[in-house]
Design an enzyme around this catalytic site. Structure first.
Site, short mmCIF file in Angstrom:
data_model
loop_
_atom_site.label_atom_id
_atom_site.label_comp_id
_atom_site.label_asym_id
_atom_site.label_seq_id
_atom_site.Cartn_x
_atom_site.Cartn_y
_atom_site.Cartn_z
N TYR A 73 -57.98 -99.29 22.46
CA TYR A 73 -56.85 -99.69 21.18
C TYR A 73 -56.33 -98.37 20.43
CZ TYR A 73 -54.93 -102.35 17.20
OH TYR A 73 -54.33 -102.78 16.29
N PHE A 125 -23.81 -98.97 21.73
CA PHE A 125 -24.34 -100.12 22.61
C PHE A 125 -24.38 -101.21 21.70
CE2 PHE A 125 -27.62 -102.85 24.73
CZ PHE A 125 -26.81 -103.03 25.75
N ASP A 126 -24.31 -102.65 22.35
CA ASP A 126 -24.44 -103.85 21.46
C ASP A 126 -25.62 -103.99 20.52
OD1 ASP A 126 -25.84 -104.54 23.57
OD2 ASP A 126 -24.62 -106.38 24.13
N ASP A 215 -29.18 -91.72 21.65
CA ASP A 215 -29.54 -92.76 22.23
C ASP A 215 -29.71 -92.41 23.57
OD1 ASP A 215 -29.64 -95.27 23.60
OD2 ASP A 215 -28.31 -96.26 22.35
N ALA A 217 -31.16 -93.37 26.47
CA ALA A 217 -31.77 -94.41 27.78
C ALA A 217 -31.29 -93.78 29.05
CB ALA A 217 -31.03 -95.68 27.45
N LYS A 258 -34.47 -98.08 31.29
CA LYS A 258 -33.67 -97.23 32.26
C LYS A 258 -34.11 -96.02 32.76
CE LYS A 258 -31.17 -99.86 29.02
NZ LYS A 258 -31.63 -100.98 27.94
N HIS A 450 -22.33 -113.73 23.47
CA HIS A 450 -22.41 -113.84 25.05
C HIS A 450 -23.50 -114.16 25.78
CE1 HIS A 450 -23.54 -109.65 23.58
NE2 HIS A 450 -24.19 -109.64 24.88
N1 F0G Z 1 -29.11 -98.24 23.90
C1 F0G Z 1 -28.31 -98.23 25.31
C2 F0G Z 1 -27.27 -97.25 25.56
C3 F0G Z 1 -28.58 -99.44 26.02
O1 F0G Z 1 -27.95 -99.38 27.34
C4 F0G Z 1 -29.59 -100.42 25.71
C5 F0G Z 1 -29.85 -101.58 26.34
C6 F0G Z 1 -30.38 -100.26 24.45
C7 F0G Z 1 -29.83 -99.11 23.68
C8 F0G Z 1 -31.14 -101.32 23.95
O2 F0G Z 1 -32.40 -101.02 24.84
O3 F0G Z 1 -32.48 -103.47 26.16
O4 F0G Z 1 -34.45 -101.61 25.75
O5 F0G Z 1 -33.73 -102.99 24.00
N2 F0G Z 1 -29.05 -101.69 27.50
C9 F0G Z 1 -29.33 -102.83 28.68
C10 F0G Z 1 -28.07 -103.10 29.28
C11 F0G Z 1 -29.73 -103.99 28.02
O6 F0G Z 1 -27.72 -103.96 30.09
O7 F0G Z 1 -27.05 -102.26 29.25
P1 F0G Z 1 -33.52 -102.43 25.37
#
Ligand code: F0G
Length: 466
Positions: A73, A125-126, A215, A217, A258, A450
């Site tokens: 843990y 990112f969205d 950010d 990723a 990623k 979407h």
């Molecule tokens: N930031 C970026 C640049 C991303 O591309 C994503 C996720 C996230 C944050 C959020 O991360 O999915 O681990 O919660 N992108 C995916 C995509 C979902 O299809 O581009 P997450």
């Protein structure tokens, strides 16, 4: 003649059977999913390019690390490996594990973002945008103008415009809690940010006493582009470049799904001990104890191994050239896409291919649905369905500049043959031209529509007119 194929620096040890179901079945699935490919069962998909997130093939070493993961843990061996690997790569002192990127955003923004705040980013990112807006703050995109021109060939179209950033500082002053830089810039076409730009953005932020967060990723893919494209960087390792990039910022949020080559995981890493402390308090309520953050010990172990593997330059060369090669095949067919090819994806230009469909008829969704119907391939619209919004000043509906279809390429998963099939299928769908019909929304949820909305061809007819 083909140039040399990108060489895979691995061989296949385990395979997963996939099927190309017959067209009648695809037709049924599309109808049942109400033209929203997020709702098609993955068993009915041949090549799934919906996302590069959580879809990587793990290596034998990662699977071995999972078997020897420590499930204690607190203070598990896997956590120690996770923490020290991230500290070594990023240089940041505090590491906070969590289950994925949006959880990292939620944790960091929960501590730093308040109502009326304004957060500049190259392009949010969205989920990042939603995490800012959810707190009553404004997500401000400041990507350089080059990044908004889909046909322009330029090396660093992900750069953040320092001019736009300075204008934001002048306009919003202390309403800006921090600035973000997304590497690579996913919503702007997977385009990289240069080290020079990171240095400038960092200087601007720090001159205003505002921290900079990445950010990150796809930080390794971004560093590979810097090595290939930025003058003076050729003789450095990707790891050294990534480290200097991290040094420009005060911390990062990471979706490990990623560039950590895993199916689940994420983290926040930063230098500010007070902010880290506040995040850890939230972590215990929201995700778990600070040395596992909602992940199993074996997940932490796979992330640590994945982060080591992703910096292998033979892997990165194969990876990015594989994506570029899809672009080259599309070029031969004359299929337009956002240029140059991104690090993790190709973004087809649906607006120019389906110029007879206005943004309100969702050309990108129409293309995506047809690509599934014709070839069993799943792609993702990044256009009006995802990003249409109400302008806060005029109250009018605004569509994004571009209507794109993203072909996101999972890491170490598909063969060159399968990706050739994808490029050829895109050309076939493009050739359908005006036969492709617009779509209309039958139902939508209030946010992130979407994912869940239901659609139908306008007027209730067929997707492809006969
Ligand atoms: N930031 C970026 C640049 C991303 O591309 C994503 C996720 C996230 C944050 C959020 O991360 O999915 O681990 O919660 N992108 C995916 C995509 C979902 O299809 O581009 P997450």
């Amino acid at each position: 003649m083909d140039r040399e194929l990108p060489f895979e620096p691995y061989r296949t040890k385990v395979v997963e059977r996939i099927h190309r179901v017959p067209r009648e079945e695809r037709e049924r699935h599309l109808r049942e999913a109400e033209f929203n490919v997020f709702k098609i069962p993955s068993d009915a998909i041949y090549v799934d390019l919906l996302t590069d997130s959580g879809t990587s093939a793990m290596s034998d070493r990662q699977w071995a690390a999972m078997m020897t993961g420590d499930e204690a843990y607190a203070q598990s061996r896997s956590w120690v490996d996770f923490e020290s690997t991230i500290q070594r790569i990023t240089g940041y002192e505090h590491v906070i594990p969590c289950h994925q990127g949006r959880a990292a955003e939620n944790l960091l923004f929960g501590v730093l973002v308040r109502e009326q705040h304004v957060v500049p980013n190259n392009i949010h990112f969205d989920t990042t945008r939603a995490n800012v807006e959810f707190r009553g703050a404004v997500a401000l995109d400041c990507v350089c103008d080059e990044g908004l021109d889909p046909l322009l060939e330029a090396p660093f179209k992900g750069n953040l415009s320092v001019e736009k950033l300075e204008a934001a500082f002048a306009k919003y002053g202390d309403r800006i809690p921090f600035v973000m830089l997304t590497i690579t810039n996913n919503s702007g076409g997977g385009q990289p940010v240069s080290l020079a730009n990171a240095r400038e953005v960092s200087a601007s932020c720090h001159a205003h006493g505002v921290p900079l967060f990445l950010d990150c990723a796809r930080f390794a893919e971004n560093a590979w582009f810097i090595k290939r494209r930025e003058p003076g960087q050729q003789d450095r390792t990707v790891e050294e470049i990534a480290r200097e990039f991290f040094e420009q910022a005060d911390g990062c949020t990471m979706s490990a799904k990623k560039d950590a080559l895993v199916n689940i995981g994420g983290f926040v890493a930063l230098n500010d001990g007070d902010v880290a402390g506040s995040i850890s308090e939230r972590l215990i309520i929201q995700e778990g104890f600070p040395t596992y953050g909602g992940l199993a010990g074996r997940d932490l172990a796979a992330v640590a191994e994945g982060l080591r593997e992703v910096l292998d330059e033979e892997y990165l060369t194969y990876r990015i050239e594989q994506v570029a090669r899809v672009g080259e095949r599309l070029d031969r067919h004359g299929v337009p896409y956002l240029r140059p090819a991104g690090g993790h994806a190709i973004y087809l230009d649906a607006k120019s291919m389906l110029s007879h469909i206005p943004p309100s008829g969702f050309p990108g969704v129409s293309f995506t649905a047809a690509l599934y119907l014709e070839a069993g391939i799943r792609a993702c619209e990044i256009g009006s369905l995802m990003f249409e919004h109400t302008d806060p000043d005029s109250g009018e509906l605004v569509s994004p500049e571009m209507e794109l279809v993203r072909l996101a390429i999972p890491r170490r998963v598909y063969s060159h043959t399968q990706l050739d099939y994808v490029a050829d299928a895109c050309a076939r769908v493009r050739d359908l031209g005006p036969r492709l019909q617009p779509l209309e929304i039958v139902w939508q949820p209030p946010a992130l529509r979407h994912f869940l909305c239901r659609l139908r061809p306008s007027g209730g007819g067929h997707l492809i007119a006969t």
